[in-house]
Design a protein around this motif. Structure first.
Motif, PDB file in Angstrom:
ATOM      1  N   VAL A  13       1.145  -0.839  -0.101  1.00 49.14           N
ATOM      2  CA  VAL A  13      -0.626   0.550   0.129  1.00 49.14           C
ATOM      3  C   VAL A  13       0.859   1.146   0.026  1.00 49.14           C
ATOM      4  O   VAL A  13       0.766   2.098  -0.494  1.00 49.14           O
ATOM      5  CB  VAL A  13      -0.733   0.083   0.954  1.00 49.14           C
ATOM      6  CG1 VAL A  13      -1.863   1.392   1.346  1.00 49.14           C
ATOM      7  CG2 VAL A  13      -1.678  -1.140   0.948  1.00 49.14           C
ATOM      8  N   ASN A  14       2.187   1.116   1.000  1.00 50.49           N
ATOM      9  CA  ASN A  14       3.072   2.444   0.934  1.00 50.49           C
ATOM     10  C   ASN A  14       3.684   2.310  -1.001  1.00 50.49           C
ATOM     11  O   ASN A  14       3.873   3.343  -0.678  1.00 50.49           O
ATOM     12  CB  ASN A  14       3.420   2.735   2.506  1.00 50.49           C
ATOM     13  CG  ASN A  14       3.356   2.062   3.608  1.00 50.49           C
ATOM     14  OD1 ASN A  14       2.637   3.141   3.794  1.00 50.49           O
ATOM     15  ND2 ASN A  14       3.930   1.658   3.871  1.00 50.49           N
ATOM     16  N   VAL A  17       0.330   4.127  -2.379  1.00 51.51           N
ATOM     17  CA  VAL A  17       0.547   5.949  -1.865  1.00 51.51           C
ATOM     18  C   VAL A  17       2.129   6.433  -2.527  1.00 51.51           C
ATOM     19  O   VAL A  17       1.414   8.082  -3.360  1.00 51.51           O
ATOM     20  CB  VAL A  17       0.257   5.932  -0.836  1.00 51.51           C
ATOM     21  CG1 VAL A  17       0.774   7.486  -1.050  1.00 51.51           C
ATOM     22  CG2 VAL A  17      -1.136   5.032  -0.045  1.00 51.51           C
ATOM     23  N   SER A  18       3.037   6.063  -2.700  1.00 51.09           N
ATOM     24  CA  SER A  18       4.030   6.327  -3.112  1.00 51.09           C
ATOM     25  C   SER A  18       4.191   6.721  -4.626  1.00 51.09           C
ATOM     26  O   SER A  18       4.319   8.176  -4.937  1.00 51.09           O
ATOM     27  CB  SER A  18       5.460   5.802  -2.730  1.00 51.09           C
ATOM     28  OG  SER A  18       5.747   5.766  -1.166  1.00 51.09           O
ATOM     29  N   GLN A  21       2.203   9.278  -5.419  1.00 51.91           N
ATOM     30  CA  GLN A  21       2.179  10.806  -5.405  1.00 51.91           C
ATOM     31  C   GLN A  21       3.118  11.249  -5.920  1.00 51.91           C
ATOM     32  O   GLN A  21       3.037  12.499  -6.794  1.00 51.91           O
ATOM     33  CB  GLN A  21       3.288  11.045  -3.545  1.00 51.91           C
ATOM     34  CG  GLN A  21       1.815  10.913  -2.504  1.00 51.91           C
ATOM     35  CD  GLN A  21       2.636  10.705  -1.350  1.00 51.91           C
ATOM     36  OE1 GLN A  21       4.006  10.045  -1.372  1.00 51.91           O
ATOM     37  NE2 GLN A  21       1.711  12.046  -0.074  1.00 51.91           N
ATOM     38  N   TYR A 140     -10.559   7.132   5.670  1.00 51.12           N
ATOM     39  CA  TYR A 140     -10.102   7.839   4.703  1.00 51.12           C
ATOM     40  C   TYR A 140      -9.346   9.441   5.220  1.00 51.12           C
ATOM     41  O   TYR A 140      -8.559   9.324   3.634  1.00 51.12           O
ATOM     42  CB  TYR A 140     -11.417   7.911   4.316  1.00 51.12           C
ATOM     43  CG  TYR A 140     -12.670   6.675   4.324  1.00 51.12           C
ATOM     44  CD1 TYR A 140     -11.785   6.404   3.222  1.00 51.12           C
ATOM     45  CD2 TYR A 140     -13.267   6.882   5.065  1.00 51.12           C
ATOM     46  CE1 TYR A 140     -12.549   4.798   2.994  1.00 51.12           C
ATOM     47  CE2 TYR A 140     -14.105   5.976   4.283  1.00 51.12           C
ATOM     48  CZ  TYR A 140     -14.226   5.059   3.181  1.00 51.12           C
ATOM     49  OH  TYR A 140     -14.372   4.006   2.714  1.00 51.12           O
ATOM     50  N   ILE A 142      -6.137   9.187   6.196  1.00 49.88           N
ATOM     51  CA  ILE A 142      -4.824   9.177   5.615  1.00 49.88           C
ATOM     52  C   ILE A 142      -4.423   9.713   4.539  1.00 49.88           C
ATOM     53  O   ILE A 142      -3.562  10.160   3.992  1.00 49.88           O
ATOM     54  CB  ILE A 142      -4.663   7.610   6.296  1.00 49.88           C
ATOM     55  CG1 ILE A 142      -4.699   7.850   7.756  1.00 49.88           C
ATOM     56  CG2 ILE A 142      -2.942   7.529   5.832  1.00 49.88           C
ATOM     57  CD1 ILE A 142      -4.380   5.827   8.312  1.00 49.88           C
ATOM     58  N   PRO A 143      -4.895   8.442   3.037  1.00 50.08           N
ATOM     59  CA  PRO A 143      -5.066   8.630   1.754  1.00 50.08           C
ATOM     60  C   PRO A 143      -5.431  10.267   1.739  1.00 50.08           C
ATOM     61  O   PRO A 143      -4.400  11.410   0.405  1.00 50.08           O
ATOM     62  CB  PRO A 143      -5.632   8.055   1.440  1.00 50.08           C
ATOM     63  CG  PRO A 143      -6.485   7.366   2.065  1.00 50.08           C
ATOM     64  CD  PRO A 143      -6.072   7.161   3.205  1.00 50.08           C
ATOM     65  N   PHE A 146      -2.534  12.500   2.576  1.00 52.52           N
ATOM     66  CA  PHE A 146      -0.862  12.198   2.068  1.00 52.52           C
ATOM     67  C   PHE A 146      -1.431  13.001   0.406  1.00 52.52           C
ATOM     68  O   PHE A 146      -0.268  13.338  -0.506  1.00 52.52           O
ATOM     69  CB  PHE A 146      -1.348  10.882   1.630  1.00 52.52           C
ATOM     70  CG  PHE A 146       0.178  10.318   2.356  1.00 52.52           C
ATOM     71  CD1 PHE A 146       1.740   9.779   2.429  1.00 52.52           C
ATOM     72  CD2 PHE A 146      -0.501   9.844   3.814  1.00 52.52           C
ATOM     73  CE1 PHE A 146       1.829   9.731   3.518  1.00 52.52           C
ATOM     74  CE2 PHE A 146       0.409   8.722   4.271  1.00 52.52           C
ATOM     75  CZ  PHE A 146       1.849   9.098   4.363  1.00 52.52           C
ATOM     76  N   PHE A 147      -2.718  12.970  -0.276  1.00 54.00           N
ATOM     77  CA  PHE A 147      -2.624  13.489  -1.576  1.00 54.00           C
ATOM     78  C   PHE A 147      -3.285  15.248  -1.899  1.00 54.00           C
ATOM     79  O   PHE A 147      -2.686  15.682  -2.517  1.00 54.00           O
ATOM     80  CB  PHE A 147      -3.877  13.069  -2.109  1.00 54.00           C
ATOM     81  CG  PHE A 147      -3.597  11.242  -2.018  1.00 54.00           C
ATOM     82  CD1 PHE A 147      -2.304  10.615  -2.643  1.00 54.00           C
ATOM     83  CD2 PHE A 147      -4.683  10.213  -2.679  1.00 54.00           C
ATOM     84  CE1 PHE A 147      -1.412   9.253  -2.657  1.00 54.00           C
ATOM     85  CE2 PHE A 147      -4.478   8.915  -2.515  1.00 54.00           C
ATOM     86  CZ  PHE A 147      -2.965   8.595  -3.147  1.00 54.00           C
TER      87      PHE A 147
END
Length: 279
Positions: A13-14, A17-18, A21, A140, A142-143, A146-147
């Motif tokens: 998942v990380n 997400v990276s 990003q 919800y 958390i992402p 991040f974004f």
């Protein structure tokens, strides 16, 4: 202790997400540029006039949509919020809820129509909706952070994800409940699929769709309060500050404001749904 080695799900998942990003920044920037002006527009509308005048206008809308008692409650409730000194926070909360609701409707109604038209799509979309509704609301955030960093935009995004399922579900239900005899009659007269949808299915499903919109508004309001943890602002931030500082009175005032807004939005949307059903 598990015999098998741990599945590195968190690392996967990380990594996703990276990658998002690094490669989807322009896309997230476009979304921010769409959502932030909508939030700012609603907040400007709610603060351009003195709070008393705005309260009277909203009370008049409640009178048209519902009945006199709800209109009086709306006027007294909003004036109470202003008297307590939380009108700015109230306008922020309403702006976030209205933005999240509009986005949920724009995305949710077409998806509900698609779900109603295809059993295969229904199985797939319902599975996703079940996942969206059972996932804890805090996840919800958390992402979203991040974004979209901190502020109103990630709060709206998290609210849309959390609050959109009822609109999709009840749009699907409303269309599927339309009498088959009416559909067969429309087919006999040579109606196209779009004509049946616009002239028969959606009008007859309006009350059910409005029930979904009502639930979406309530869920948006609850999520906007949670989103105050990531800088979304509004009355939720008042409650959050009261919790961190152990200020019971201030927390009660913020919570009371949220309850007043929830009742107003609930009664107005219910009134609109009943009015459309009686037409």
């Amino acid at each position: 202790m598990s015999v098998l080695p741990k599945i590195p799900l968190d690392q996967w998942v990380n990594a996703v997400v990276s990658w998002m990003q690094d490669n989807l920044k322009p896309f997230f920037h476009v979304i921010t540029n769409i959502i932030q002006p909508i939030v700012d527009f609603f907040q400007m509308i709610l603060t351009i006039l003195p709070p008393a005048w705005t309260a009277v206008i909203i009370a008049f809308i409640a009178l048209v949509a519902t009945r006199l008692s709800i209109s009086l409650f709306t006027l007294i409730g909003l004036l109470l919020i202003d008297n307590l000194g939380y009108w700015h926070e109230c306008s922020e909360t309403l702006a976030l809820v209205l933005t999240a609701t509009i986005i949920s409707i724009v995305i949710g109604v077409p998806l509900g129509i698609l779900t109603a038209k295809s059993n295969r799509w229904q199985k797939f979309i319902i599975l996703i909706l079940d996942f969206m509704q059972t996932m804890p609301a805090f996840v919800y955030l958390i992402p979203a952070v991040f974004f979209f960093a901190l502020g109103a935009v990630p709060g709206v995004i998290a609210s849309v994800i959390f609050a959109m399922p009822p609109t999709i579900r009840l749009t699907n239900l409303g269309i599927r409940e339309v009498s088959k005899d009416l559909i067969e009659a429309a087919d006999a007269f040579g109606s196209t699929g779009m004509q049946k949808l616009i002239k028969i299915q959606l009008p007859l499903a309006k009350s059910t769709i409005m029930a979904g919109v009502n639930q979406t508004i309530m869920l948006s309001l609850s999520m906007v309060v949670v989103a105050s943890m990531i800088g979304a602002g509004g009355l939720g931030s008042v409650v959050l500050q009261a919790i961190t500082r152990l200020e019971v009175g201030k927390g009660f005032e913020g919570g009371l404001g949220i309850v007043i807004i929830a009742i107003i939005l609930d009664r107005i949307t219910q009134g609109v749904g009943k009015a459309r059903k009686s037409q």
